[in-house]
Design a protein around this motif. Structure first.
Motif, PDB file in Angstrom:
ATOM      1  N   GLY A  54      70.977  24.219  56.909  1.00 13.10           N
ATOM      2  CA  GLY A  54      70.119  24.856  55.913  1.00 13.10           C
ATOM      3  C   GLY A  54      70.873  25.729  54.922  1.00 13.10           C
ATOM      4  O   GLY A  54      70.508  25.788  53.744  1.00 13.10           O
ATOM      5  N   THR A  55      71.942  26.392  55.377  1.00 10.14           N
ATOM      6  CA  THR A  55      72.718  27.236  54.458  1.00 10.14           C
ATOM      7  C   THR A  55      73.486  26.406  53.444  1.00 10.14           C
ATOM      8  O   THR A  55      73.946  26.935  52.425  1.00 10.14           O
ATOM      9  N   GLN A  56      73.619  25.121  53.692  1.00  6.58           N
ATOM     10  CA  GLN A  56      74.366  24.241  52.787  1.00  6.58           C
ATOM     11  C   GLN A  56      73.443  23.454  51.853  1.00  6.58           C
ATOM     12  O   GLN A  56      73.722  23.327  50.657  1.00  6.58           O
ATOM     13  N   ARG A  57      72.333  22.927  52.391  1.00  6.30           N
ATOM     14  CA  ARG A  57      71.463  22.104  51.543  1.00  6.30           C
ATOM     15  C   ARG A  57      70.534  22.934  50.665  1.00  6.30           C
ATOM     16  O   ARG A  57      70.274  22.554  49.521  1.00  6.30           O
ATOM     17  N   LEU A  58      70.026  24.034  51.178  1.00  8.46           N
ATOM     18  CA  LEU A  58      69.055  24.803  50.389  1.00  8.46           C
ATOM     19  C   LEU A  58      69.648  25.306  49.075  1.00  8.46           C
ATOM     20  O   LEU A  58      69.011  25.145  48.017  1.00  8.46           O
ATOM     21  N   PRO A  59      70.858  25.876  49.045  1.00  3.73           N
ATOM     22  CA  PRO A  59      71.427  26.273  47.751  1.00  3.73           C
ATOM     23  C   PRO A  59      71.652  25.105  46.804  1.00  3.73           C
ATOM     24  O   PRO A  59      71.529  25.263  45.584  1.00  3.73           O
ATOM     25  N   ARG A  60      71.971  23.956  47.342  1.00  2.50           N
ATOM     26  CA  ARG A  60      72.184  22.782  46.493  1.00  2.50           C
ATOM     27  C   ARG A  60      70.886  22.301  45.856  1.00  2.50           C
ATOM     28  O   ARG A  60      70.899  21.685  44.794  1.00  2.50           O
ATOM     29  N   ILE A  61      69.762  22.586  46.503  1.00  2.59           N
ATOM     30  CA  ILE A  61      68.469  22.112  46.009  1.00  2.59           C
ATOM     31  C   ILE A  61      67.791  23.143  45.108  1.00  2.59           C
ATOM     32  O   ILE A  61      67.303  22.795  44.029  1.00  2.59           O
ATOM     33  N   VAL A  62      67.771  24.403  45.534  1.00  4.81           N
ATOM     34  CA  VAL A  62      66.997  25.407  44.775  1.00  4.81           C
ATOM     35  C   VAL A  62      67.874  26.418  44.042  1.00  4.81           C
ATOM     36  O   VAL A  62      67.355  27.266  43.317  1.00  4.81           O
ATOM     37  N   GLY A  63      69.178  26.352  44.229  1.00  5.23           N
ATOM     38  CA  GLY A  63      70.068  27.321  43.597  1.00  5.23           C
ATOM     39  C   GLY A  63      70.467  28.428  44.557  1.00  5.23           C
ATOM     40  O   GLY A  63      69.770  28.732  45.528  1.00  5.23           O
ATOM     41  N   LEU A  64      71.579  29.060  44.251  1.00  9.54           N
ATOM     42  CA  LEU A  64      72.188  30.026  45.165  1.00  9.54           C
ATOM     43  C   LEU A  64      71.309  31.253  45.398  1.00  9.54           C
ATOM     44  O   LEU A  64      71.046  31.642  46.542  1.00  9.54           O
ATOM     45  N   GLY A  65      70.839  31.858  44.315  1.00 11.70           N
ATOM     46  CA  GLY A  65      70.078  33.094  44.448  1.00 11.70           C
ATOM     47  C   GLY A  65      68.780  32.906  45.209  1.00 11.70           C
ATOM     48  O   GLY A  65      68.434  33.716  46.087  1.00 11.70           O
ATOM     49  N   LYS A  66      68.043  31.846  44.870  1.00 13.84           N
ATOM     50  CA  LYS A  66      66.761  31.608  45.541  1.00 13.84           C
ATOM     51  C   LYS A  66      66.979  31.254  47.002  1.00 13.84           C
ATOM     52  O   LYS A  66      66.218  31.690  47.875  1.00 13.84           O
ATOM     53  N   ALA A  67      68.010  30.483  47.290  1.00 19.72           N
ATOM     54  CA  ALA A  67      68.301  30.130  48.678  1.00 19.72           C
ATOM     55  C   ALA A  67      68.615  31.374  49.500  1.00 19.72           C
ATOM     56  O   ALA A  67      68.148  31.515  50.634  1.00 19.72           O
ATOM     57  N   LYS A  68      69.405  32.275  48.930  1.00 21.14           N
ATOM     58  CA  LYS A  68      69.731  33.522  49.642  1.00 21.14           C
ATOM     59  C   LYS A  68      68.478  34.344  49.889  1.00 21.14           C
ATOM     60  O   LYS A  68      68.295  34.918  50.965  1.00 21.14           O
ATOM     61  N   ALA A 116      57.059  26.121  46.557  1.00 27.59           N
ATOM     62  CA  ALA A 116      58.120  25.159  46.876  1.00 27.59           C
ATOM     63  C   ALA A 116      58.298  24.161  45.738  1.00 27.59           C
ATOM     64  O   ALA A 116      59.422  23.789  45.396  1.00 27.59           O
ATOM     65  N   TYR A 117      57.187  23.759  45.131  1.00 30.75           N
ATOM     66  CA  TYR A 117      57.264  22.854  43.981  1.00 30.75           C
ATOM     67  C   TYR A 117      57.893  23.558  42.782  1.00 30.75           C
ATOM     68  O   TYR A 117      58.745  22.989  42.086  1.00 30.75           O
ATOM     69  N   ARG A 118      57.514  24.803  42.557  1.00 34.83           N
ATOM     70  CA  ARG A 118      58.014  25.546  41.396  1.00 34.83           C
ATOM     71  C   ARG A 118      59.520  25.697  41.438  1.00 34.83           C
ATOM     72  O   ARG A 118      60.195  25.615  40.393  1.00 34.83           O
ATOM     73  N   ILE A 119      60.081  25.884  42.622  1.00 34.61           N
ATOM     74  CA  ILE A 119      61.531  26.109  42.727  1.00 34.61           C
ATOM     75  C   ILE A 119      62.307  24.807  42.962  1.00 34.61           C
ATOM     76  O   ILE A 119      63.524  24.827  43.101  1.00 34.61           O
ATOM     77  N   GLY A 120      61.596  23.698  43.011  1.00 34.66           N
ATOM     78  CA  GLY A 120      62.271  22.406  43.147  1.00 34.66           C
ATOM     79  C   GLY A 120      62.541  21.962  44.570  1.00 34.66           C
ATOM     80  O   GLY A 120      63.283  20.996  44.784  1.00 34.66           O
ATOM     81  N   LEU A 121      61.937  22.643  45.537  1.00 35.86           N
ATOM     82  CA  LEU A 121      62.154  22.250  46.929  1.00 35.86           C
ATOM     83  C   LEU A 121      61.378  20.981  47.272  1.00 35.86           C
ATOM     84  O   LEU A 121      61.794  20.211  48.142  1.00 35.86           O
ATOM     85  N   VAL A 122      60.244  20.764  46.607  1.00 37.05           N
ATOM     86  CA  VAL A 122      59.489  19.525  46.797  1.00 37.05           C
ATOM     87  C   VAL A 122      59.262  18.861  45.441  1.00 37.05           C
ATOM     88  O   VAL A 122      59.273  19.519  44.400  1.00 37.05           O
ATOM     89  N   ASN A 123      59.037  17.550  45.476  1.00 40.03           N
ATOM     90  CA  ASN A 123      58.846  16.781  44.248  1.00 40.03           C
ATOM     91  C   ASN A 123      57.422  16.837  43.723  1.00 40.03           C
ATOM     92  O   ASN A 123      57.189  16.763  42.512  1.00 40.03           O
TER      93      ASN A 123
END
Length: 259
Positions: free
Chosen positions: A144-158, A172-179
């Motif tokens: 999760g620490t590797q894929r989440l930043p790649r999907i939603v960006g570093l700041g939001k993942a943190k 989740a849709y707004r931040i790009g986590l879901v399509n």
């Protein structure tokens, strides 16, 4: 292998894999991971399967890893559990076929990590996401620490990981986590519609495209571009390329064979 936690159904090239242990909210433990690995290894070389849909039974997609199971682990056992989960999720991520997550409910911890290993994520309005591990005194353990930043960006993942907060489907849709987010009663219909649209294209070209995207996102852009050029050229040695372009010129539907 006898499947105790999964329901698997194949229909016209679409394989639906449903995690089926609603009493535990489909929590992940060593047995569930072993079954997932077995079924995705089987799907890899199954010529009858073009698309995979991954979902959960009941009110959860996967509510997380099995905390009762994890509580008894020591550091060595936890390392193996994390490595086993990461290995299975990586197999899903790199599968030579498209995997769509139909997220019907809770997707927390390992469940959220499992959705991120899929290519496309469609969520019910009832879905909730999060990485609440820090509240248990641990980090995410299934990448999760590797894929989440790649999907939603570093700041939001943190923010998501450090706070351990749950987020609703619309966020989740707004931040790009879901399509896409749909009503619960329309979830499988929407996912199958997407699967059928993908299935109508050349599965060889789709598989090559997935490979190029996955390789490229993990390297610098120059290396990624070079890899894409190689993949692009390979298409021109296929029957699907000849059929697809001939069908376009002749104004008829293509009859792809995946070769």
């Amino acid at each position: 292998m006898e499947l105790k936690n999964l329901l698997v159904e194949k229909n016209e090239g679409i394989c639906t894999v449903k995690i089926n242990n609603p009493k535990s909210l489909n929590a992940l433990n060593a047995e569930v991971l072993a079954e997932l690995e077995y079924i995705f290894d089987s799907i890899k070389d199954d010529k009858e399967v073009d698309i995979v849909i991954l979902t959960g039974e009941g009110k959860a997609f996967v509510a997380g890893a099995d905390i009762a199971y994890m509580k008894e682990l020591d550091a060595a056992g936890a390392k193996k559990f994390g490595e086993d989960g990461a290995k299975v999720f990586r197999k899903i991520e790199t599968l030579n076929k498209v995997v769509i997550a139909a997220i019907n409910g809770f997707a927390l911890g390992g469940g959220c990590e499992l959705t991120m290993a899929c290519d496309i994520r469609i969520a019910s309005t009832k879905a909730k996401f999060g990485q609440p591990e820090v509240g248990l005194g641990i980090t995410p353990g299934f990448s999760g620490t590797q894929r989440l930043p790649r999907i939603v960006g570093l700041g939001k993942a943190k923010e998501i990981i450090f706070t351990g907060s749950h987020i609703k489907a619309d966020e989740a849709y707004r931040i790009g986590l879901v399509n896409k987010v749909v009503e619960p009663e329309n979830l499988m219909e929407e996912v199958i519609s997407i699967a059928q649209k993908i299935k109508s294209n050349s599965k060889l070209a789709v598989a090559y495209s997935k490979e190029a995207i996955n390789r490229g996102i993990e390297t610098d852009i120059e290396t990624g571009i070079a890899y894409e050029s190689n993949i692009f050229s390979l298409c021109f040695a296929s029957e699907d390329q000849k059929e697809g372009m001939s069908a376009f010129i002749e104004k008829r539907p293509a009859n792809f064979k995946g070769i």
